[in-house]
Design a protein around this motif. Sequence first.
Motif, short mmCIF file in Angstrom:
data_model
loop_
_atom_site.label_atom_id
_atom_site.label_comp_id
_atom_site.label_asym_id
_atom_site.label_seq_id
_atom_site.Cartn_x
_atom_site.Cartn_y
_atom_site.Cartn_z
N ALA A 45 0.83 -1.21 0.00
CA ALA A 45 0.00 0.00 0.00
C ALA A 45 0.86 1.25 0.00
O ALA A 45 0.58 2.21 -0.72
N ARG A 46 1.93 1.25 0.80
CA ARG A 46 2.82 2.42 0.88
C ARG A 46 3.45 2.72 -0.47
O ARG A 46 3.46 3.87 -0.93
N ARG A 47 3.94 1.68 -1.15
CA ARG A 47 4.59 1.90 -2.45
C ARG A 47 3.59 2.30 -3.52
O ARG A 47 3.95 3.02 -4.46
N ALA A 48 2.37 1.84 -3.38
CA ALA A 48 1.34 2.20 -4.35
C ALA A 48 0.80 3.60 -4.09
O ALA A 48 0.09 4.15 -4.94
N GLY A 49 1.10 4.15 -2.92
CA GLY A 49 0.61 5.48 -2.58
C GLY A 49 -0.86 5.49 -2.20
O GLY A 49 -1.55 6.49 -2.41
N VAL A 50 -1.33 4.39 -1.61
CA VAL A 50 -2.73 4.29 -1.19
C VAL A 50 -2.78 3.77 0.24
O VAL A 50 -1.78 3.31 0.79
N GLY A 51 -3.96 3.83 0.83
CA GLY A 51 -4.14 3.31 2.18
C GLY A 51 -4.40 1.81 2.16
O GLY A 51 -4.78 1.25 1.13
N ASN A 52 -4.20 1.18 3.30
CA ASN A 52 -4.45 -0.27 3.39
C ASN A 52 -5.89 -0.61 3.01
O ASN A 52 -6.15 -1.65 2.38
#
Length: 214
Positions: A45-52
Amino acid sequence: MGLKTGQCRIPRLRADASRNRERIVAAAREVFVEYGADAPLDEIARRAGVGNATVYRHFVDRRELSREVALSVMRRLADRAETAVVEEADPFEALRRYVHAAADERVGALCLLLSGSVNDDDPDVLEARDRLERAAEDVMVRARSSGQLRADVAAGDLFLALSQLTRPLPGRCCVDFDRFVHRHLEVFLDGLQAPARSILPGSAATIEELRKPA
């Protein structure tokens, strides 16, 4: 005007959701390679730039995400093979281009990681796999017909070599492994060229043989 505004918002939201899904899959591919099949979803999620929560909105569990990564890689590789055939006038250069594209997709690491997460009876998986195999076969047939590819190798040999040469070494003994991959693939490609300089033991490995149970 209010109706038109509302009508414009729906496609934009759908496009945003589609982009988020693509970012999640791309990030998962990287994280699975680096951390293994049990990689933390919060890192994805962090690398995708989104929340869990966004990850779970798109994929109910890790298995579903792994399936989507596998489908994405197979489809991208089929695209690369088909594009190489169209854009490269030299058939062996098309093969070379495809082999290096497969290395960039980290197929060796991903095959090992995702093998237990993909159902071979899944119709989408079957379709993507069949398309990829046809595309790879086409690249090899063209190179062989031009007299540039040795006659005693088959697509199974290519897939086996790619799987082995793009699979990271165990542990941390070679942290810069990636920088050697394309170099070693060139050595492998030299060995595929005709006229052959050696006699290979056994027979060519076909795709059908790779599917046979042990």
